[in-house]
Design an enzyme around this catalytic site. Sequence first.
Site, PDB file in Angstrom:
ATOM      1  CG  ASP A 125      44.092  37.637  44.277  1.00 51.21           C
ATOM      2  OD1 ASP A 125      42.934  37.957  44.624  1.00 51.21           O
ATOM      3  OD2 ASP A 125      44.522  37.822  43.133  1.00 51.21           O
ATOM      4  N   GLY A 126      42.323  35.437  45.833  1.00 50.86           N
ATOM      5  CA  GLY A 126      41.496  34.298  45.468  1.00 50.86           C
ATOM      6  C   GLY A 126      41.067  34.430  44.023  1.00 50.86           C
ATOM      7  CD  GLU A 157      39.884  37.645  46.678  1.00 52.22           C
ATOM      8  OE1 GLU A 157      40.856  37.779  47.446  1.00 52.22           O
ATOM      9  OE2 GLU A 157      39.917  38.016  45.489  1.00 52.22           O
ATOM     10  CG  ASP A 179      42.703  41.367  44.807  1.00 45.66           C
ATOM     11  OD1 ASP A 179      42.033  40.597  45.532  1.00 45.66           O
ATOM     12  OD2 ASP A 179      43.175  40.997  43.717  1.00 45.66           O
ATOM     13  CG  HIS A 223      43.910  41.941  37.716  1.00 43.41           C
ATOM     14  ND1 HIS A 223      44.618  40.759  37.738  1.00 43.41           N
ATOM     15  CD2 HIS A 223      42.661  41.637  38.140  1.00 43.41           C
ATOM     16  CE1 HIS A 223      43.817  39.784  38.139  1.00 43.41           C
ATOM     17  NE2 HIS A 223      42.630  40.284  38.393  1.00 43.41           N
ATOM     18  CG  ASP A 267      45.569  37.111  39.772  1.00 49.15           C
ATOM     19  OD1 ASP A 267      44.412  36.865  40.140  1.00 49.15           O
ATOM     20  OD2 ASP A 267      45.903  37.202  38.581  1.00 49.15           O
TER      21      ASP A 267
END
Length: 160
Positions: free
Chosen positions: A10-11, A48, A70, A124, A134
Amino acid sequence: MLKSITMFTDGSCLGNPGPGGYGILIRYKNYEKTFSSGFYLTTNNRMELMGVIKGIEQIKESCSITIITDSQYVKKGVSIWLDNWKKKNWKTVKNKTIKNIDLWINLNKILKFHFVQWIWVNSHNGHLENEKCDLLAKKSAKKPLFIDYGYINTKKYKTI
């Protein structure tokens, strides 16, 4: 037979552009390792991509890797846009240089050593590993260590 590895990435960016970070969780059998890092000035899409690149760089031999992200930007970039970008010398349909070209070229280069399957998950949404990545990314964004020179160069800022 190739080793089978699962990678979650994740970024995050606090402002876009702004300070950002990436978070990575790599799982092999019963082993897990996490990585993260933060940058002073970057974008969410760069983080990302950076998460995926830095995660793959941790894998020292050719493997079968399932990457869970994501990021639609990363997933679509790899599975839909990448081949056309390469055919068009890293240009868009409108003949403009693609954004984040430095990272896409790097990712394209390192993907050749592995068999990679891409899975997109909703962000999320309670996905345990995605939420963990995250948190790592946001924590790193709050304490950046590096300057994202690719972002600076692609935006035609003067480098330090």
